[in-house]
Design a protein around this motif. Structure first.
Motif, short mmCIF file in Angstrom:
data_model
loop_
_atom_site.label_atom_id
_atom_site.label_comp_id
_atom_site.label_asym_id
_atom_site.label_seq_id
_atom_site.Cartn_x
_atom_site.Cartn_y
_atom_site.Cartn_z
N SER A 237 0.83 -1.20 0.00
CA SER A 237 0.00 0.00 0.00
C SER A 237 0.87 1.25 0.00
O SER A 237 1.55 1.55 0.98
N ARG A 238 0.83 1.99 -1.09
CA ARG A 238 1.62 3.23 -1.16
C ARG A 238 1.07 4.28 -0.19
O ARG A 238 1.83 5.07 0.38
N GLU A 239 -0.24 4.27 -0.02
CA GLU A 239 -0.85 5.23 0.92
C GLU A 239 -0.35 4.97 2.34
O GLU A 239 0.01 5.89 3.07
N GLN A 240 -0.34 3.71 2.74
CA GLN A 240 0.14 3.39 4.08
C GLN A 240 1.62 3.68 4.22
O GLN A 240 2.06 4.22 5.25
N ALA A 241 2.39 3.33 3.21
CA ALA A 241 3.84 3.53 3.29
C ALA A 241 4.18 5.01 3.46
O ALA A 241 5.07 5.37 4.25
N ALA A 242 3.47 5.88 2.74
CA ALA A 242 3.76 7.31 2.82
C ALA A 242 3.49 7.86 4.23
O ALA A 242 4.31 8.60 4.79
N LEU A 243 2.35 7.47 4.80
CA LEU A 243 2.03 7.97 6.14
C LEU A 243 2.92 7.32 7.20
O LEU A 243 3.34 7.98 8.16
N ALA A 244 3.24 6.04 7.02
CA ALA A 244 4.14 5.38 7.97
C ALA A 244 5.50 6.07 7.98
O ALA A 244 6.11 6.25 9.05
N ALA A 245 5.98 6.46 6.80
CA ALA A 245 7.27 7.16 6.73
C ALA A 245 7.22 8.49 7.47
O ALA A 245 8.17 8.87 8.17
N GLU A 246 6.11 9.20 7.34
CA GLU A 246 5.95 10.46 8.08
C GLU A 246 5.99 10.22 9.58
O GLU A 246 6.62 10.98 10.33
N ARG A 247 5.33 9.19 10.03
CA ARG A 247 5.27 8.89 11.46
C ARG A 247 6.63 8.45 11.99
O ARG A 247 7.01 8.79 13.12
N VAL A 248 7.38 7.69 11.19
CA VAL A 248 8.72 7.28 11.60
C VAL A 248 9.63 8.50 11.72
O VAL A 248 10.40 8.63 12.69
N ARG A 249 9.54 9.41 10.75
CA ARG A 249 10.36 10.64 10.82
C ARG A 249 9.99 11.47 12.03
O ARG A 249 10.86 11.99 12.74
N ALA A 250 8.69 11.59 12.30
CA ALA A 250 8.24 12.38 13.45
C ALA A 250 8.74 11.77 14.76
O ALA A 250 8.98 12.50 15.74
N ALA A 251 8.93 10.46 14.79
CA ALA A 251 9.44 9.79 15.99
C ALA A 251 10.96 9.84 16.07
O ALA A 251 11.53 9.38 17.06
N GLY A 252 11.61 10.36 15.03
CA GLY A 252 13.07 10.46 15.02
C GLY A 252 13.76 9.12 14.87
O GLY A 252 14.87 8.93 15.39
N LEU A 253 13.15 8.20 14.13
CA LEU A 253 13.67 6.84 14.03
C LEU A 253 14.05 6.45 12.60
O LEU A 253 14.16 5.26 12.28
N ASP A 254 14.29 7.45 11.75
CA ASP A 254 14.61 7.18 10.34
C ASP A 254 15.79 6.24 10.18
O ASP A 254 15.84 5.43 9.24
N ASP A 255 16.76 6.35 11.07
CA ASP A 255 17.99 5.56 10.93
C ASP A 255 17.79 4.10 11.30
O ASP A 255 18.65 3.26 11.01
N LEU A 256 16.65 3.77 11.90
CA LEU A 256 16.41 2.40 12.34
C LEU A 256 15.30 1.70 11.56
O LEU A 256 15.13 0.48 11.70
N VAL A 257 14.53 2.42 10.76
CA VAL A 257 13.39 1.84 10.05
C VAL A 257 13.51 2.08 8.55
O VAL A 257 13.65 3.23 8.10
N ASP A 258 13.45 1.01 7.79
CA ASP A 258 13.47 1.06 6.33
C ASP A 258 12.11 0.60 5.82
O ASP A 258 11.78 -0.59 5.94
N ILE A 259 11.32 1.53 5.28
CA ILE A 259 9.98 1.21 4.77
C ILE A 259 10.05 1.02 3.27
O ILE A 259 10.52 1.89 2.53
N ARG A 260 9.54 -0.12 2.80
CA ARG A 260 9.60 -0.42 1.37
C ARG A 260 8.22 -0.77 0.83
O ARG A 260 7.46 -1.49 1.48
N VAL A 261 7.90 -0.27 -0.34
CA VAL A 261 6.72 -0.75 -1.07
C VAL A 261 7.20 -1.93 -1.89
O VAL A 261 7.75 -1.79 -2.98
#
Length: 427
Positions: A237-261
């Motif tokens: 789901s591209r819709e879910q992936a986009a929002l999940a990426a926003e939430r990961v960034r907001a949590a400051g966890l970009d370096d630990l989470v790799d979201i892939r479609v």
């Protein structure tokens, strides 16, 4: 935005004058079957003139199903019994009577799913069952199409009825005496308890390399990363992936989470843990071996898999797995709920994985669905403002109440299931 409409019902050919309201033969048969079912189920089916479908006097204390348009309802049931009842609700052909909750109407039917229809009529099942359309097969292309049909509806719509975690799977409520009644517990806390439960089951901790199959809106990945795990999470789901990426960034966890479609079948690499929450229901029986083989192949030696799955009894799975139903047509194309026996048999035949722990909490799903339905209906003006129509409202009201009834009666269950390779049980 509109929703798929129920199958149109044309005027029966045997109606010479509409005022006579004479049902055609097929509708008469359907009416007779429904009346027979109604005699076996403690639900009053009330016709527009105030009489009951069975001809028996009204009984106080029973939930009341009001038939609004008898001809249309019986025609839909005659056309396809498994799909017709839901489509009739979508079209407004029947409803729960004022003061009666829809789940209360559906619950007695769910309790008697295997006994409500007389045995003689069950023998005719093959004549009315429809095969699942080949277009909904969960091939690489089909899976993407099936997932998009449901999960890409609208992030905004889902956010209006889910809790702050945006978790679209069963919560896990606190059953300890000091926690108080489940109905008063916080839904967000219960969802985080569910996530913690499956991460604990998979022994996810600082430094764990985790593969998540089915990202949702990112809450499990975020919670795993907060433990210090490195998470690769995949979704179609591209819709879910986009929002999940926003939430990961907001949590400051970009370096630990790799979201892939990405399809789970295309993932490479090895991981200490594979987790998947209510994703297997979208896989399809044909691809269960591939799903579990992929999990097996992605685990390092000694790795652990934890899967949260909706479950049904094995007998019901065998009886219904090839039959096309309302949920598959209107909610989850390509979906099939497994049994615990099917999961165990598939892993034993196709992988080195073995089920080592099962934690079931089906009644918690009933409470979760009740909360979602209340929130959805309360938020309907905002949902409608997103472009969804009244047919969509009735479809989702029926879907949530239908599932709630299934879990409340034990027809459906949900469990967190740990799998480990044979000989490596961690306890």
């Amino acid at each position: 935005m509109t929703t798929s409409a129920p199958t149109p019902v044309t005027q029966p050919l045997c109606l010479r004058r509409p005022a006579l309201r004479v049902l055609c033969l097929r509708a008469r048969v359907a009416r007779g079957i429904l009346a027979s079912v109604a005699r076996r189920v403690p639900v009053e089916v009330r016709l527009p003139d105030g009489s009951t479908l069975t001809g028996e006097p009204a009984t106080t204390g029973r939930p009341v199903l009001e038939v609004v348009r008898p001809t249309a309802l019986f025609e839909r049931l005659a056309h396809h019994p498994k799909i017709g009842i839901g489509e009739a609700y979508m079209a407004g052909d029947w409803r729960a009577a004022p003061g009666t909750d829809l789940a209360d109407v559906l619950r007695p039917f769910a309790e008697r799913m295997t006994t409500a229809v007389p045995p003689g009529l069950l023998a005719l099942r093959a004549l009315v069952d429809r095969r699942i359309p080949t277009a909904t097969r969960n091939s690489l292309l089909g899976s993407r199409r099936n997932i998009e049909a449901h999960y890409d509806l609208s992030n905004e719509m889902f956010a209006l009825f889910l809790d702050e975690t945006l978790s679209y799977s069963s919560a896990l409520f606190d059953r300890s005496p000091e926690a108080g009644p489940v109905t008063t517990q916080d839904l967000e806390a219960a969802q985080l308890r569910k996530v913690a439960g499956i991460l604990d089951q998979a022994k996810v901790t600082l430094g764990s390399r985790v593969l998540e199959i089915g990202t949702g809106w990112g809450t499990l990945a975020i919670e795993a990363a907060r433990r210090g795990a490195h998470v690769t999470t995949v979704t179609l789901s591209r819709e879910q992936a986009a929002l999940a990426a926003e939430r990961v960034r907001a949590a400051g966890l970009d370096d630990l989470v790799d979201i892939r479609v990405q399809d789970y079948r295309e993932v490479q690499g090895r991981f200490d843990a594979v987790v998947s929450v209510e994703m297997i229901e979208a896989v399809g029986e044909e691809y269960w071996p591939t799903y579990f083989r992929t999990i097996d192949e992605r685990l390092v030696p000694g790795g652990i898999a934890a899967v949260q799955s909706i479950l049904m009894s094995h007998d019901r799975l065998q009886a219904t797995k090839h039959s096309y139903g309302w949920i598959q047509k209107h909610i989850f194309p390509g979906g099939l709920i497994p049994s615990l026996e099917a999961i165990d048999a598939t892993t034993r035949e196709h992988t080195a994985l073995r089920v080592t722990d099962v934690r079931a909490f089906g009644t918690d799903y009933a409470e979760t669905l009740r909360r979602w339905r209340e929130r959805f209906l309360a938020a309907w003006p905002q949902v409608a403002a997103l472009g969804f129509d009244e047919t969509f409202r009735r479809k989702w009201e029926f879907y949530l109440a239908y599932c709630e009834a299934g879990f409340a009666t034990g027809y459906l269950d949900v469990a967190q299931i740990r799998m480990e390779r044979s000989g490596t049980t961690t306890g």
